[in-house]
Write a protein that holds these residues in place. Structure first.
Motif, mmCIF file in Angstrom:
data_model
loop_
_atom_site.group_PDB
_atom_site.id
_atom_site.type_symbol
_atom_site.label_atom_id
_atom_site.label_comp_id
_atom_site.label_asym_id
_atom_site.label_seq_id
_atom_site.Cartn_x
_atom_site.Cartn_y
_atom_site.Cartn_z
ATOM 1 N N GLU A 12 6.508 14.161 -0.533
ATOM 2 C CA GLU A 12 7.672 13.564 -0.616
ATOM 3 C C GLU A 12 8.181 12.867 0.622
ATOM 4 N N PRO A 13 7.842 13.253 1.898
ATOM 5 C CA PRO A 13 8.293 12.397 3.030
ATOM 6 C C PRO A 13 7.695 11.017 3.096
ATOM 7 N N SER A 14 6.556 10.776 2.488
ATOM 8 C CA SER A 14 6.090 9.685 2.721
ATOM 9 C C SER A 14 6.549 8.568 1.437
ATOM 10 N N ALA A 57 0.775 -1.111 -0.115
ATOM 11 C CA ALA A 57 0.047 -0.021 0.076
ATOM 12 C C ALA A 57 0.993 1.077 -0.123
ATOM 13 N N ARG A 58 1.813 1.198 0.703
ATOM 14 C CA ARG A 58 2.842 2.274 0.769
ATOM 15 C C ARG A 58 3.453 2.521 -0.444
ATOM 16 N N HIS A 71 3.030 5.707 -3.096
ATOM 17 C CA HIS A 71 4.345 6.296 -3.804
ATOM 18 C C HIS A 71 4.033 6.510 -5.212
ATOM 19 N N ARG A 72 3.536 5.451 -6.004
ATOM 20 C CA ARG A 72 3.481 5.472 -7.284
ATOM 21 C C ARG A 72 2.309 6.254 -7.841
ATOM 22 N N ALA A 73 1.298 6.320 -7.079
ATOM 23 C CA ALA A 73 0.146 7.353 -7.355
ATOM 24 C C ALA A 73 0.688 8.792 -7.124
ATOM 25 N N ASP A 74 1.357 8.964 -6.336
ATOM 26 C CA ASP A 74 1.826 10.391 -6.053
ATOM 27 C C ASP A 74 2.664 10.838 -7.223
#
Length: 229
Positions: free
Chosen positions: A155-157, A47-48, A52-55
């Motif tokens: 970005e931090p996530s 999920a994380r 990242h990919r979606a962002d």
């Protein structure tokens, strides 16, 4: 002259960013597929990485709409301006497209190396966005400023899941020499490649949008495109 300088600077800046955002999410697609196969039970990690990919895809689309509103397409920069391209090339001695995700995910030492590369790249990107948000030319463009504000928040996530995976599995964090490579790649772009591109009069624009050739296009992308039309 000032008007030309401003347009040229923003054109190059947007072109480098849209290239890197596209390379980012298409590379994550391949890693994500491999992670799902090796650790299908690790829903939290998947999920994380999916976020990242979606962002990265969202950032790409924001830059694409920024260009579309200006009535131009990005300048045709290539992987020599891609931070992740250069970093992967040095660390794995291979182009991103030639890497075998199954091989990377199947060996902990290689996956640890990839985690460090992604983490350093994302942290570098965050620091650069903070600098750009103080740049007067960027701040004069309200839409671009808004884009960078969103990237700054996202970005931090992006580096967190990779740093966390390294800690949880006993992998080391980035070494001084890996940080030095990251710094060298960034400096090379900032002080060598960007000035050369700036002064290159015949630099063409792309004929098609980078995502038109995507092979991992997700159904939600199509939905979001329709919604934003």
């Amino acid at each position: 002259m000032n008007s030309w300088y401003r347009r040229r600077y923003l054109d190059l800046l947007g072109s480098i960013y849209i290239y890197n955002e596209h390379r980012g999410y298409t590379a994550i697609d391949r890693i994500l597929d491999a992670v799902r196969m090796r650790w299908p039970e690790d829903a939290a990690l998947i999920a994380r990485i999916e976020k990242h990919r979606a962002d990265e895809r969202k950032h790409y689309m924001m830059f694409r709409r920024w260009f579309e509103r200006r009535g131009v397409r990005p300048l045709a920069v290539d992987r020599t301006c891609g931070h992740i391209d250069r970093f992967v090339g040095i660390m794995f001695r291979s182009k991103i497209d030639d890497l075998d995700p199954q091989q990377i995910i199947g060996r902990d030492d290689l996956f640890e190396r990839m985690c460090r590369v992604i983490s350093l790249t994302e942290k570098r990107g965050h620091r650069q966005v903070e600098i750009l948000l103080r740049h007067p030319i960027v701040r004069a463009d309200t839409t671009l400023t808004k884009i960078f504000r969103i990237i700054e928040q996202d970005e931090p996530s992006h580096w967190a899941p990779y740093d966390d995976w390294l800690r949880e599995h006993g992998g080391r964090q980035a070494s001084w020499w890996e940080r030095a490579i990251d710094h060298l790649i960034h400096s090379e772009l900032l002080f060598l490649k960007l000035p050369l591109l700036f002064l290159r009069p015949g630099l063409a624009r792309v004929r098609t949008w980078p995502d038109e050739g995507d092979t991992h296009r997700r159904s939600q992308d199509a939905v979001s495109l329709v919604a934003s039309a």
